[in-house]
Structures are given as C-alpha cells and as structure tokens.
Design an enzyme around this catalytic site. Structure first.
Site, PDB file in Angstrom:
ATOM      1  N   ASP A  92       2.767  -0.677  11.654  1.00 46.34           N
ATOM      2  CA  ASP A  92       2.741  -1.999  12.299  1.00 46.34           C
ATOM      3  C   ASP A  92       4.031  -2.789  12.060  1.00 46.34           C
ATOM      4  O   ASP A  92       4.004  -4.011  11.928  1.00 46.34           O
ATOM      5  CB  ASP A  92       1.520  -2.794  11.787  1.00 46.34           C
ATOM      6  CG  ASP A  92       1.518  -2.955  10.273  1.00 46.34           C
ATOM      7  OD1 ASP A  92       2.317  -2.288   9.585  1.00 46.34           O
ATOM      8  OD2 ASP A  92       0.711  -3.760   9.771  1.00 46.34           O
ATOM      9  N   ASP A 119       0.006   2.170   8.551  1.00 45.17           N
ATOM     10  CA  ASP A 119      -0.427   1.320   9.669  1.00 45.17           C
ATOM     11  C   ASP A 119       0.541   1.360  10.856  1.00 45.17           C
ATOM     12  O   ASP A 119       0.160   1.002  11.970  1.00 45.17           O
ATOM     13  CB  ASP A 119      -0.565  -0.139   9.208  1.00 45.17           C
ATOM     14  CG  ASP A 119      -1.531  -0.292   8.048  1.00 45.17           C
ATOM     15  OD1 ASP A 119      -2.431   0.562   7.918  1.00 45.17           O
ATOM     16  OD2 ASP A 119      -1.390  -1.250   7.271  1.00 45.17           O
ATOM     17  N   ARG A 163      -5.275  -2.006   8.981  1.00 46.76           N
ATOM     18  CA  ARG A 163      -5.262  -3.453   8.723  1.00 46.76           C
ATOM     19  C   ARG A 163      -5.632  -4.212   9.997  1.00 46.76           C
ATOM     20  O   ARG A 163      -6.679  -3.949  10.542  1.00 46.76           O
ATOM     21  CB  ARG A 163      -3.909  -3.861   8.169  1.00 46.76           C
ATOM     22  CG  ARG A 163      -4.006  -4.905   7.103  1.00 46.76           C
ATOM     23  CD  ARG A 163      -2.765  -5.012   6.293  1.00 46.76           C
ATOM     24  NE  ARG A 163      -1.582  -4.872   7.075  1.00 46.76           N
ATOM     25  CZ  ARG A 163      -0.499  -5.622   6.952  1.00 46.76           C
ATOM     26  NH1 ARG A 163      -0.509  -6.601   6.078  1.00 46.76           N
ATOM     27  NH2 ARG A 163       0.564  -5.407   7.657  1.00 46.76           N
ATOM     28  N   THR A 181       4.459   2.775   5.813  1.00 49.14           N
ATOM     29  CA  THR A 181       3.066   2.316   5.835  1.00 49.14           C
ATOM     30  C   THR A 181       2.281   3.185   6.811  1.00 49.14           C
ATOM     31  O   THR A 181       2.800   3.530   7.882  1.00 49.14           O
ATOM     32  CB  THR A 181       2.928   0.834   6.248  1.00 49.14           C
ATOM     33  OG1 THR A 181       1.566   0.581   6.650  1.00 49.14           O
ATOM     34  CG2 THR A 181       3.831   0.447   7.405  1.00 49.14           C
ATOM     35  N   GLY A 233       0.834  -1.210   0.000  1.00 54.69           N
ATOM     36  CA  GLY A 233       0.000   0.000   0.000  1.00 54.69           C
ATOM     37  C   GLY A 233       0.861   1.248   0.000  1.00 54.69           C
ATOM     38  O   GLY A 233       1.880   1.297   0.687  1.00 54.69           O
ATOM     39  N   ARG A 282       0.240  -4.776  -5.285  1.00 57.17           N
ATOM     40  CA  ARG A 282       0.292  -5.913  -4.362  1.00 57.17           C
ATOM     41  C   ARG A 282       0.531  -7.140  -5.239  1.00 57.17           C
ATOM     42  O   ARG A 282      -0.305  -7.463  -6.087  1.00 57.17           O
ATOM     43  CB  ARG A 282      -1.001  -6.036  -3.564  1.00 57.17           C
ATOM     44  CG  ARG A 282      -1.234  -4.817  -2.654  1.00 57.17           C
ATOM     45  CD  ARG A 282      -2.154  -5.147  -1.521  1.00 57.17           C
ATOM     46  NE  ARG A 282      -2.527  -3.957  -0.756  1.00 57.17           N
ATOM     47  CZ  ARG A 282      -1.827  -3.477   0.269  1.00 57.17           C
ATOM     48  NH1 ARG A 282      -0.715  -4.074   0.651  1.00 57.17           N
ATOM     49  NH2 ARG A 282      -2.250  -2.410   0.926  1.00 57.17           N
ATOM     50  N   ASP A 315       5.314  -4.813   5.851  1.00 58.61           N
ATOM     51  CA  ASP A 315       5.821  -6.157   6.181  1.00 58.61           C
ATOM     52  C   ASP A 315       5.822  -7.114   4.984  1.00 58.61           C
ATOM     53  O   ASP A 315       6.743  -7.921   4.833  1.00 58.61           O
ATOM     54  CB  ASP A 315       5.091  -6.753   7.393  1.00 58.61           C
ATOM     55  CG  ASP A 315       3.598  -6.920   7.171  1.00 58.61           C
ATOM     56  OD1 ASP A 315       3.075  -6.341   6.189  1.00 58.61           O
ATOM     57  OD2 ASP A 315       2.958  -7.627   7.967  1.00 58.61           O
TER      58      ASP A 315
HETATM   59  O1  F6P Z   1      -1.458  -1.235   4.686  1.00 62.76           O
HETATM   60  C1  F6P Z   1      -2.042  -0.019   4.327  1.00 62.76           C
HETATM   61  C2  F6P Z   1      -3.531  -0.189   4.133  1.00 62.76           C
HETATM   62  O2  F6P Z   1      -4.076   1.060   3.756  1.00 62.76           O
HETATM   63  C3  F6P Z   1      -4.286  -0.757   5.326  1.00 62.76           C
HETATM   64  O3  F6P Z   1      -4.540   0.202   6.325  1.00 62.76           O
HETATM   65  C4  F6P Z   1      -5.520  -1.284   4.654  1.00 62.76           C
HETATM   66  O4  F6P Z   1      -6.127  -2.316   5.406  1.00 62.76           O
HETATM   67  C5  F6P Z   1      -4.977  -1.829   3.360  1.00 62.76           C
HETATM   68  O5  F6P Z   1      -3.779  -1.106   3.089  1.00 62.76           O
HETATM   69  C6  F6P Z   1      -5.882  -1.701   2.174  1.00 62.76           C
HETATM   70  O6  F6P Z   1      -5.309  -2.394   1.139  1.00 62.76           O
HETATM   71  P1  F6P Z   1      -5.619  -2.185  -0.413  1.00 62.76           P
HETATM   72  O7  F6P Z   1      -4.875  -0.980  -0.862  1.00 62.76           O
HETATM   73  O8  F6P Z   1      -5.070  -3.421  -1.059  1.00 62.76           O
HETATM   74  O9  F6P Z   1      -7.099  -2.038  -0.551  1.00 62.76           O
END
Ligand code: F6P
Length: 320
Positions: free
Chosen positions: A130, A128, A172, A126, A11, A72, A103
């Site tokens: 995390d 998050d 997340r 990130t 992300g 991703r 991660d």
């Molecule tokens: O890891 C960053 C994040 O924005 C999280 O907070 C969220 O759950 C996820 O990515 C959303 O993922 P995507 O961009 O694949 O919808």
C-alpha cells in the site's frame, strides 16, 4: 558519507533480511561503515546499535522475519522521541539512514530527517503493497503466494462439502493483497475496502448460481472490508449455503521470501545505498514499470496508492 545506519520497522515482511544483506554488503562495497539498530525506532531511540560486517548477514538471504527485529513504536510519533533518535544518530556519527518498512516507517523517517538533517532513504517492505510511488513492495509476492496456496487447499474442502468459504486475508485498510490473491485463486467474490458491495445482492447471486449447478464458492475478503464473522452469519442466513470462515492471519507474513521478493530486495537494498552515496536526502527507492526509481519520501507515505480496479472486473468475468 562515512557511516550509515539501517533499521527495519513496522510489520515484518518476507524479504526484509534479503534487503538488510543487500544494504550491508553494498555499503561495504562503497567503503562505508554500517550500524544496525535493533527493534526498529524503539531500539533507535534507546541506542541499541550493532556494527554490521559482511559476515553479520551471512545465511539470511532466504530467511523470513528480520534479524534486526522490528517493533511498532509510538515514541517516534512524538517530538521528544524524534529528538532522542536524532541524538542517537548524532552520537553514533550516522550520516545516512536506510529505513526498511511501510508508510509508518517512512513517516518516522521524514520526521527524523527534519529534526536531524541526516539523509534518509526508505525501502518499501510490507505485505500490504500500500505504498505510493512503487508498483510493488518487498514481501507482497510472498504473501500472495502463501495465501494462494491456502486457498487452493480450502477449495478442496469447499468443493467436497458444497460450502461457501470466506477467506480473510491481511492488507490493513487496503485491498491489494485480496485482489491479487482473489484473481489468482479464482475467487467468485473479492471484497475489498475500495469497492462498495451489497451482501443482499451477493446472496441472490449465490442462490442463482446454485440453481445453475454451482455448489461451492470462495469469497476472498480483505481484513479492511468489514467484519468477516458477521458476514458469515448473514450469508449463511440468506443464501441457503453452509458458510465457513478461514482467517489466514500471520502465516501471510512469515516464511522464506519468493524469488520475486528476494530479487526486489537485492535491488532496493543496493540502490538505497547508491542513492545515499549520490546525495539523496529524503527519498524512497521504488520500482515503476520494471525500472528502479527514486521517489520523494513524503509522497510515499502521504499519497494514496491507486488500486487496479480492472483486475476486480476481470476476476468477476472469469469466475462465472
Ligand atoms: O502491515 C502489515 C500487517 O500485517 C497488516 O496486513 C495487518 O493489518 C497489520 O500488519 C497487523 O499488525 P500487527 O503486527 O501490529 O498485529
């Protein structure tokens, strides 16, 4: 070390561009060539390489998103994907790789290091926050401020209508973002995956608070803490309040990075290159107690980062 690669993966996070700029210009300062791989591991596997010069990163210090794009990528989780990426690195004569992300990005980088023996240094980016081994990550402060400014606005309408608002923030499976935003925004409840909560107790407390003159409340909820839609229904049925939901969503990942996200990105980018030059093999750059540190890459994605539960208690004390 003659030539390094740089990618952004997972992300996006505000400040990734600032980090790319720092990596490219620090590498040039060290006399290295830099190749950017577009679209994260997806582009690396496909060999989407571009030569990066000092001018390639002009005017991006303040830009959200990532000029290298990010995906991703499922393929990098497979031995075949890792092999393909390793072959591209070899073909492009890459000696060291800087991977900017979270991660999943670091798990991929560890795998690549095992298969290719190319040195890798991760830069934690990130919203998050995390990632173990670093107190904070690029983009986290920006996301906190975006969510905070939304909560301040939501409080106006919550007060005017005497309603409860559940504000769902990203994060997340973790509650770092919700905790910081909840404390700074004066939320009456902060629901995070790390702490069990009882909706009946919350509804009883809401009723008691109303009797004592409280007419509106903000509940900040981490996306990983449960289903916000069913919580709205449950609290509306059992508290006597009108309840509304505001899911902040992807606005938390966009926009210009704050000064904190930018200064962190400048330092992380610079130190990541320095670590490669000094012979780091599979590391992540982090910050602990205000000092830049080097962390084993595996630690960063395998260990669970501790959340500061004292902040949750503090928010409770201050919001009564
Ligand atoms: O890891 C960053 C994040 O924005 C999280 O907070 C969220 O759950 C996820 O990515 C959303 O993922 P995507 O961009 O694949 O919808």
């Amino acid at each position: 070390m003659h030539r390094i690669g740089v990618i952004t993966a997972g992300g996006d996070a505000p400040g990734m561009n600032t980090a790319i700029r720092a990596v490219v210009r620090s590498a040039i300062y060290e006399g290295l060539e830099v190749i950017g791989f577009e679209k994260g591991y997806e582009g690396l596997v496909e060999g989407q390489a571009i030569k990066m010069e000092s001018r390639s990163v002009s005017g991006i210090i303040n830009l959200g998103g990532t000029i290298l794009k990010t995906y991703r990528c499922e393929e990098i989780k497979t031995p075949q994907g890792l092999r393909k990426a390793a072959d591209v690195l070899e073909k492009c004569k890459i000696d060291g790789l800087v991977t900017i992300g979270g991660d999943g990005t670091f798990r991929g980088a560890s795998g690549l290091h095992d298969v290719s023996k190319v040195s890798v240094v991760g830069i934690p980016a990130t919203i998050d926050n995390d990632i173990a081994g670093t107190d904070t990550t690029i983009g986290f402060d920006t996301a906190v401020n975006i969510a905070l400014s939304a909560i301040d606005k939501i409080r106006d309408t919550a007060t005017s209508h005497e309603r409860i608002f559940i504000v769902e923030v990203m994060g997340r499976k973790r509650g770092f973002l919700a905790l910081e935003v909840g404390l700074a925004g004066g939320a009456e409840e902060i629901l995070i995956p790390e702490i069990k909560f009882d909706l009946d107790k919350i509804c009883n407390r809401l009723k008691q608070a109303r009797k004592k003159g409280k007419t509106s409340e903000i509940i900040v909820m981490a996306e990983g803490a449960g289903d916000s839609h069913s919580m709205v229904d449950y609290i509306a049925k059992n508290s006597g309040y009108q309840v509304r939901l505001s899911v902040l969503g992807y606005i938390q990942r966009g926009g210009s990075p704050t000064a904190i996200s930018r200064t962190l990105a400048c330092q992380f980018g610079h130190h990541a290159v320095k670590m490669l030059v000094e012979g780091a093999e599979a590391k992540m750059v982090g910050i602990r107690d205000g000092k830049i540190v080097s962390v084993d890459l595996e630690y960063a994605w395998k260990e669970q980062k501790e959340i500061d539960l004292r902040l949750h208690k503090l928010a409770q004390v201050l919001s009564t």
